[in-house]
Structure formats: structure tokens, C-alpha cells
Design an enzyme around this catalytic site. Structure first.
Site, mmCIF file in Angstrom:
data_model
loop_
_atom_site.group_PDB
_atom_site.id
_atom_site.type_symbol
_atom_site.label_atom_id
_atom_site.label_comp_id
_atom_site.label_asym_id
_atom_site.label_seq_id
_atom_site.Cartn_x
_atom_site.Cartn_y
_atom_site.Cartn_z
ATOM 1 C CB ALA A 38 -0.918 0.013 1.215
ATOM 2 C CG HIS A 54 -3.885 -4.884 7.148
ATOM 3 N ND1 HIS A 54 -3.710 -5.986 6.351
ATOM 4 C CD2 HIS A 54 -5.131 -4.446 6.906
ATOM 5 C CE1 HIS A 54 -4.811 -6.207 5.650
ATOM 6 N NE2 HIS A 54 -5.690 -5.269 5.973
ATOM 7 C CB ALA A 56 -2.844 -3.239 15.353
ATOM 8 N NE ARG A 57 -4.832 -9.162 10.373
ATOM 9 C CZ ARG A 57 -5.467 -8.497 9.407
ATOM 10 N NH1 ARG A 57 -6.647 -7.960 9.608
ATOM 11 N NH2 ARG A 57 -4.930 -8.357 8.211
#
Length: 180
Positions: A38, A54, A56-57
Site C-alpha cells: 500500500a 493490519h 496491529a494484527r
């Protein structure tokens, strides 16, 4: 024969769970090279929030590399060695958007070379590789030329990438379906 696939393509629609599923495929493997395709836009708060979600995951020990330049993705994949950490590319659709941005969204200026270069790099990648991409072939025909160009280019690229992968999954409503 090793039962784990070398190359996996995870396809799905918007919010289908494709990224989370792809991350789960590599969670037990220790370090992972996460290639984020991105392009950041400081003026787009919603896009920044999606990127933050995204980030944080992902496990803290995963290494994130942003690859907003189209050729950088293929170069990274070509440089991987068999002993390197697995690579997760998330995602091909945003990468294609960047490629089309770079070429002016003009059918006459199709980015065939850069797309073919990515497919070749995937075929040559020697590390475990998981690719995430949007499945665009299930919706309506877009009403704009740019929308049709995106759908056509990404659909063709997905097919070419799938041909290089030993495993292809489609996420529908969070449920993975094995296509290969």
C-alpha cells in the site's frame, strides 16, 4: 516430499478475511518478512486506519517492508534464499493500483513488463511465499474505464500468479476454499 506448499495465493473479496487467513498460514513459522504494497496517503485518514489495523494484527517479531515502488517487489522476491524467513505479500491489488497510477491508467500504456516481471519473480522465489490478492472476477462489470482496466489487469495477473503457486485458496465470508 514436503507437505507445506512453497507458494500460496490467497484470494478473496473485500473484508473476506484473506489477509488474516494468509497471516495465520505463517504464524507458527517464527520471523516473517511482511511486504506491504500500500502507498501511504497522509491526507486519507480512512486508508491510514486500514493500514494501522493490519499493522496491529501482525506479530511484533515480523519484519515489515513497505514496497510502494513496483519494481521493488520483484527484486525482493528474487533476492530471497531458501533459508530466509517466509515472505507474505499483502496485497497484489494495491500493488496493481500503484502500477496503474505510475502508468497513467491508460490501456495504451499497459504495464505488461512489470506484471510479467512479478510473475517471473514469484516463480523464481526460493523462500516460502504467501501472496494475498483481491478476487475481482465475481462482481459486476465496472462502469468506468479505470475500473474495467483495474479488474482486467488484476484478474489476468491473479491467473498468472495462480499458475506459479502450488496452493490457491479463495476466502468467501471468512471461509477458506482450497482451489488447488
Amino acid at each position: 516430499m514436503d507437505s507445506q506448499p512453497q507458494r500460496t495465493l490467497v484470494l478473496g473479496g473485500t473484508r473476506s478475511g484473506k489477509s488474516a487467513h494468509a497471516e495465520g498460514l505463517l504464524r507458527g513459522d517464527g520471523p516473517v518478512d511482511y511486504l506491504a504494497t500500500a502507498r501511504r496517503d497522509p491526507g486519507d485518514a480512512e486508508w491510514s486506519a486500514r493500514i494501522a489495523e493490519h499493522v496491529a494484527r501482525r506479530p511484533a517479531h515480523w519484519r515489515t517492508t513497505e514496497v510502494p515502488v513496483a519494481s521493488a517487489l520483484a527484486a525482493f522476491l528474487r533476492s530471497a534464499d531458501p533459508g530466509d524467513p517466509p515472505i507474505l505479500v499483502d496485497d497484489i491489488a494495491t500493488w496493481v493500483t500503484g502500477v496503474l497510477d505510475d502508468t497513467g491508467w491508460d490501456r495504451a500504456n499497459r504495464p505488461i513488463t512489470v506484471m510479467d516481471d512479478l510473475v517471473a519473480a514469484v516463480a523464481q522465489c526460493r523462500a516460502r511465499l504467501v501472496l494475498v490478492s483481491a478476487e475481482v472476477g465475481l462482481g459486476v462489470v465496472p462502469s468506468t474505464s479505470a475500473g474495467r482496466l483495474f479488474r482486467d489487469e488484476l484478474g489476468a495477473l491473479n491467473a498468472d500468479l495462480a499458475a506459479q503457486c502450488d496452493e490457491v485458496l479463495l476466502l468467501v465470508a471468512g471461509i477458506p476454499l482450497r482451489l488447488r
